[in-house]
Design a protein around this motif. Sequence first.
Motif, PDB file in Angstrom:
ATOM      1  N   GLY A   1      48.383  26.903  40.423  1.00  0.00           N
ATOM      2  CA  GLY A   1      47.689  27.712  41.293  1.00  0.00           C
ATOM      3  C   GLY A   1      48.116  29.387  41.487  1.00  0.00           C
ATOM      4  N   ARG A   2      49.407  29.325  41.010  1.00  0.00           N
ATOM      5  CA  ARG A   2      50.279  30.679  41.041  1.00  0.00           C
ATOM      6  C   ARG A   2      49.449  31.563  39.974  1.00  0.00           C
ATOM      7  N   ALA A   3      49.518  30.872  38.725  1.00  0.00           N
ATOM      8  CA  ALA A   3      48.682  31.348  37.585  1.00  0.00           C
ATOM      9  C   ALA A   3      47.611  32.155  37.839  1.00  0.00           C
ATOM     10  N   MET A   4      46.707  31.356  38.544  1.00  0.00           N
ATOM     11  CA  MET A   4      45.126  31.590  38.549  1.00  0.00           C
ATOM     12  C   MET A   4      44.933  32.803  39.431  1.00  0.00           C
ATOM     13  N   ARG A   5      45.919  32.814  40.411  1.00  0.00           N
ATOM     14  CA  ARG A   5      45.970  34.167  41.258  1.00  0.00           C
ATOM     15  C   ARG A   5      46.409  35.240  40.734  1.00  0.00           C
ATOM     16  N   LEU A   6      47.366  35.326  39.845  1.00  0.00           N
ATOM     17  CA  LEU A   6      48.007  36.358  38.934  1.00  0.00           C
ATOM     18  C   LEU A   6      46.788  36.842  37.931  1.00  0.00           C
ATOM     19  N   ILE A   7      46.283  35.684  37.230  1.00  0.00           N
ATOM     20  CA  ILE A   7      45.185  36.019  36.400  1.00  0.00           C
ATOM     21  C   ILE A   7      44.128  36.946  37.029  1.00  0.00           C
ATOM     22  N   GLY A   8      43.741  36.433  38.278  1.00  0.00           N
ATOM     23  CA  GLY A   8      42.746  36.826  38.962  1.00  0.00           C
ATOM     24  C   GLY A   8      43.101  38.393  39.178  1.00  0.00           C
ATOM     25  N   ASP A   9      44.240  38.831  39.369  1.00  0.00           N
ATOM     26  CA  ASP A   9      44.783  40.120  39.911  1.00  0.00           C
ATOM     27  C   ASP A   9      44.857  41.148  38.419  1.00  0.00           C
ATOM     28  N   GLY A  10      44.725  40.319  37.108  1.00  0.00           N
ATOM     29  CA  GLY A  10      44.484  41.155  35.964  1.00  0.00           C
ATOM     30  C   GLY A  10      46.049  41.277  35.514  1.00  0.00           C
ATOM     31  N   VAL A  11      46.821  40.407  35.727  1.00  0.00           N
ATOM     32  CA  VAL A  11      48.263  40.755  35.148  1.00  0.00           C
ATOM     33  C   VAL A  11      48.069  40.400  33.652  1.00  0.00           C
TER      34      VAL A  11
END
Length: 484
Positions: A85-95
């Motif tokens: 879940g944390r990874a998906m939020r970061l990927i969405g933010d463009g990390v």
Amino acid sequence: MDEESRYEAVCSRDARFDGEFFFAVATTGIYCRPSCPAVTPKRQNVRFYPTAAAAQRGGFRACRRCRPDAVPGSAEWNARADVVGRAMRLIGDGVVDREGVAGLAVRLGYSARQVQRQLNAELGAGPVALARAQRAHTARVLLQTTELQVADVAFAAGFASVRQFNDTIREIYAATPSALRDAGRRAGERSGGQGPGGVPLRLAYRGRYAAAELFDFLGCRAVAGVEELAGERGHRVYRRTLRLPRGWGVAEVTEDAGDRGWLACRLWLSELQDLTCATQRLRRLLDLDADPYAVADRLGADPVLGPLVARRPGMRAPGAVDPAELAVRAVLGQGLPVAAARRLGEVLVAAYGEPLPAPQGGLTRLFPAVAVLAQAPLAELEVTEERRAAVRAVSAALAEGSVLLDAGVDREQAERELRALPGVSAWTAGYVRMRALGDPDVLPARDPLVRAGLRALGAAPDAAEGWRPWRSYALHHLWHRDPR
């Protein structure tokens, strides 16, 4: 859901599951959202995938009719606190686009190999494939709604080269960039490039959307110079400045009183490469990836909250476009009425905000950077020295990285670290967790409106335990409770 229940959702074209899973048709090589209006395929030809990236990795291209890449994101990533879940939020933010898989792994506290393995095991695609699917969607939107040059579209979407961009578009959409652009022109979706009109977007959501309540919430807290709300209720426009990884931006979102499934948005960006990041941060602010069906099922069945949920269907829990800004504003205004907290924020912005190169209407500044506030005397604020010290302490912790509030942090750890700072109350730390970190299950400690609401509704003090995992939404229902 098992595969048979997913197929039932496809047969009934149930829009509740758009973004929660995708289905692909082996005989056509196309993947769709569950509500696709096309003829329902035979069960033996259907494959199910948890993400668009997984369907693309399986060799399927996006349906041109239902546009499965444009659905709201899964609400699961808002609720889950584990590494996926944390990874998906970061990927969405463009990390991944900015820092690569190595940067994503560092933020998560895992090795790149572990992150790759966990995402592949659960989602059928790794971080590179997930970021690639997001870039492709951004590129399609730009091609079909703007007059930007193709090379500008490629780099704005986050691609490393025009060749990579061309290959990806052909693979995912079975069309060239020019063909996608022509399709947008025929559909009447074009509205110019990023000029006076900005970049037009449609921000999708699922189910009912209580736009009036959300715009009320943002409007009464709008800090002049950084935010503004104009127009009549039902047709208002919310505008604000954005501090982004590569530059600055201005966002404009129009209130939707008709539940048409999307909010109209325009973005003006100093760097077009910030488009994906800006879009995702607006989605978090407006809580567009929520699952109102799941929230209504739990809270609507509660004897205390049921009447409130029926009165205001589609209630959202607003997030934040900048977690650091939200934390500073929460500490500055803790314990004060909303209007008084807003006035303090306006003084802070006028004294320390970074001016825009050119004002855009009533928007003139970016919210002050935490590095600036950490060293500022804050003498302009008519508050106690203890409150000034708390603002400086929070700003310093955020500036130096001893407290992190990005999209992928461990929420419990972040709340503990905030509470350890001088002058930060338990209520404030919980409020920051709810809004800045998008936690759907927060009920700030000792909230006076919650206690008053429970007493007025004749509920027991422990009634909130039955509202999990959607206590943040219950809180907003109580905050908006009709005193009659």
